[in-house]
Design a protein around this motif. Structure first.
Motif, PDB file in Angstrom:
ATOM      1  N   PHE A 118       0.822  -1.217   0.000  1.00  0.00           N
ATOM      2  CA  PHE A 118       0.000   0.000   0.000  1.00  0.00           C
ATOM      3  C   PHE A 118       0.856   1.266   0.000  1.00  0.00           C
ATOM      4  O   PHE A 118       0.407   2.318  -0.443  1.00  0.00           O
ATOM      5  N   LYS A 119       2.081   1.152   0.499  1.00  0.00           N
ATOM      6  CA  LYS A 119       2.981   2.303   0.452  1.00  0.00           C
ATOM      7  C   LYS A 119       3.318   2.629  -1.010  1.00  0.00           C
ATOM      8  O   LYS A 119       3.280   3.789  -1.428  1.00  0.00           O
ATOM      9  N   HIS A 120       3.607   1.602  -1.782  1.00  0.00           N
ATOM     10  CA  HIS A 120       3.937   1.839  -3.195  1.00  0.00           C
ATOM     11  C   HIS A 120       2.684   2.088  -4.037  1.00  0.00           C
ATOM     12  O   HIS A 120       2.721   2.829  -5.009  1.00  0.00           O
ATOM     13  N   PHE A 121       1.584   1.430  -3.663  1.00  0.00           N
ATOM     14  CA  PHE A 121       0.360   1.527  -4.472  1.00  0.00           C
ATOM     15  C   PHE A 121      -0.846   1.845  -3.590  1.00  0.00           C
ATOM     16  O   PHE A 121      -1.698   0.981  -3.353  1.00  0.00           O
ATOM     17  N   PRO A 122      -0.948   3.099  -3.110  1.00  0.00           N
ATOM     18  CA  PRO A 122      -2.074   3.443  -2.226  1.00  0.00           C
ATOM     19  C   PRO A 122      -3.428   3.181  -2.891  1.00  0.00           C
ATOM     20  O   PRO A 122      -4.423   2.892  -2.217  1.00  0.00           O
ATOM     21  N   LYS A 123      -3.458   3.231  -4.205  1.00  0.00           N
ATOM     22  CA  LYS A 123      -4.727   3.010  -4.906  1.00  0.00           C
ATOM     23  C   LYS A 123      -5.279   1.608  -4.648  1.00  0.00           C
ATOM     24  O   LYS A 123      -6.498   1.404  -4.634  1.00  0.00           O
ATOM     25  N   LEU A 124      -4.399   0.632  -4.438  1.00  0.00           N
ATOM     26  CA  LEU A 124      -4.876  -0.732  -4.202  1.00  0.00           C
ATOM     27  C   LEU A 124      -5.679  -0.823  -2.906  1.00  0.00           C
ATOM     28  O   LEU A 124      -6.581  -1.650  -2.776  1.00  0.00           O
ATOM     29  N   LYS A 125      -5.378   0.055  -1.969  1.00  0.00           N
ATOM     30  CA  LYS A 125      -6.126   0.061  -0.714  1.00  0.00           C
ATOM     31  C   LYS A 125      -7.562   0.523  -0.972  1.00  0.00           C
ATOM     32  O   LYS A 125      -8.518  -0.008  -0.415  1.00  0.00           O
ATOM     33  N   ILE A 126      -7.690   1.501  -1.855  1.00  0.00           N
ATOM     34  CA  ILE A 126      -9.021   2.013  -2.202  1.00  0.00           C
ATOM     35  C   ILE A 126      -9.806   0.947  -2.974  1.00  0.00           C
ATOM     36  O   ILE A 126     -11.020   0.824  -2.834  1.00  0.00           O
ATOM     37  N   LEU A 127      -9.075   0.167  -3.770  1.00  0.00           N
ATOM     38  CA  LEU A 127      -9.732  -0.825  -4.640  1.00  0.00           C
ATOM     39  C   LEU A 127      -9.817  -2.200  -3.989  1.00  0.00           C
ATOM     40  O   LEU A 127     -10.139  -3.185  -4.656  1.00  0.00           O
ATOM     41  N   ILE A 128      -9.589  -2.261  -2.678  1.00  0.00           N
ATOM     42  CA  ILE A 128      -9.358  -3.548  -2.014  1.00  0.00           C
ATOM     43  C   ILE A 128     -10.496  -4.567  -2.218  1.00  0.00           C
ATOM     44  O   ILE A 128     -10.266  -5.765  -2.279  1.00  0.00           O
ATOM     45  N   ASP A 129     -11.749  -4.075  -2.351  1.00  0.00           N
ATOM     46  CA  ASP A 129     -12.865  -5.008  -2.506  1.00  0.00           C
ATOM     47  C   ASP A 129     -13.314  -5.154  -3.956  1.00  0.00           C
ATOM     48  O   ASP A 129     -14.362  -5.756  -4.233  1.00  0.00           O
TER      49      ASP A 129
END
Ligand SMILES: Nc1ncnc2c1ncn2[C@@H]1O[C@H](COP(=O)(O)OP(=O)(O)OP(=O)(O)O)[C@@H](O)[C@H]1O
Ligand SMILES: [Mg+2]
Length: 230
Positions: A118-129
């Motif tokens: 998530f540090k490198h790709f914060p967007k993946l946290k938003i897209l987690i579901d």
């Protein structure tokens, strides 16, 4: 100069059945280095990366990683040793969410460093579901690289990272590559010379299964003035 090689490919040959594809490849990667191999369609780039990751067995030759021979090892062993291959087809599990895709990799590898992803790709946290099927090409690429950095890889082999991606996403990937290389070496292959000029410190040119040139001059890399080798 002076730094020991992290990876050394020596006299490597590969074939599919009777059809020879790679000829006497000699290549090295130093710790934290960003190296690129450029070459046209069918030059043998993917075959070489797969040989390095033990997904294919070369006919002859060696892949030495931190002093250990990788040829003959299983691909999962090589991955666990810290050398990870990210394929060019951006294969993620389409029916699974981002979270489930990451969980699966964590179970498989025992690597749970999600904070780093998530540090490198914060967007993946938003897209987690979100399911894999509904991710854009750039988001899939983030997930592919994210899965690979769950542990502490020392070498990432990234196959055609920019294929099919919008220019703004490619710009983001340039930054990502520079950030990632603080922790590991990166070998990337592809045909996108503009991307290569912005990320690589050293470039190998591959033609018809042979490495025909090694470009170390910064200006030459920046200007793509090696394209005549291809
Ligand atoms: N599974 C396979 N069976 C037989 N031949 C193959 C196989 N995979 C690749 N080849 C052949 O080996 C050669 C090198 O292919 P490879 O995929 O390594 O090239 P590449 O440089 O990665 O190309 P691209 O830029 O299209 O990804 C090509 O001639 C290709 O047709
Ligand atoms: Mg390829």
């Amino acid at each position: 100069m002076g730094r020991p090689n992290m990876v050394e490919v020596r006299s490597l040959n590969a074939a599919y059945g009777q059809s020879k594809v790679l000829f006497d490849i000699e290549l090295n990667i130093k710790p934290n280095e960003r190296v690129a191999i450029v070459g046209r369609n069918g030059a043998g780039k993917t075959t070489l990366l797969k040989c390095m990751a033990s997904l294919l067995t070369p006919t002859t030759g060696s892949v030495i990683y931190e002093g250990t021979e990788l040829v003959g090892k299983r691909s999962y062993e090589v991955a666990r040793m810290g050398l990870k291959y990210i394929d060019q087809d951006k294969h993620v599990f389409l029916d699974l969410t981002v979270r489930e895709n990451l969980e699966l990799s964590s179970y498989a590898t025992g690597d749970y460093n999600w904070d780093k992803v998530f540090k490198h790709f914060p967007k993946l946290k938003i897209l987690i579901d979100r399911k894999g099927a509904f991710l854009s090409g750039g988001e899939r690429q983030m997930l592919m690289i994210g899965r690979a950095i769950l542990g502490d890889p020392k070498v990432l082999l990234i196959d055609e990272p920019t294929e099919g991606l919008a220019p703004s996403i490619v710009d983001d990937l340039v930054t990502t590559f520079h950030e990632l290389s603080k922790d590991c070496a990166i070998l990337t292959v592809g045909q996108n010379l503009s991307f290569v000029s912005r990320v690589a410190e050293r470039v190998y040119a591959m033609k018809e299964g042979k490495l025909v040139a090694e470009i170390t001059d910064e200006a030459e890399i920046k200007n793509n003035s090696y394209s005549h080798y291809l």
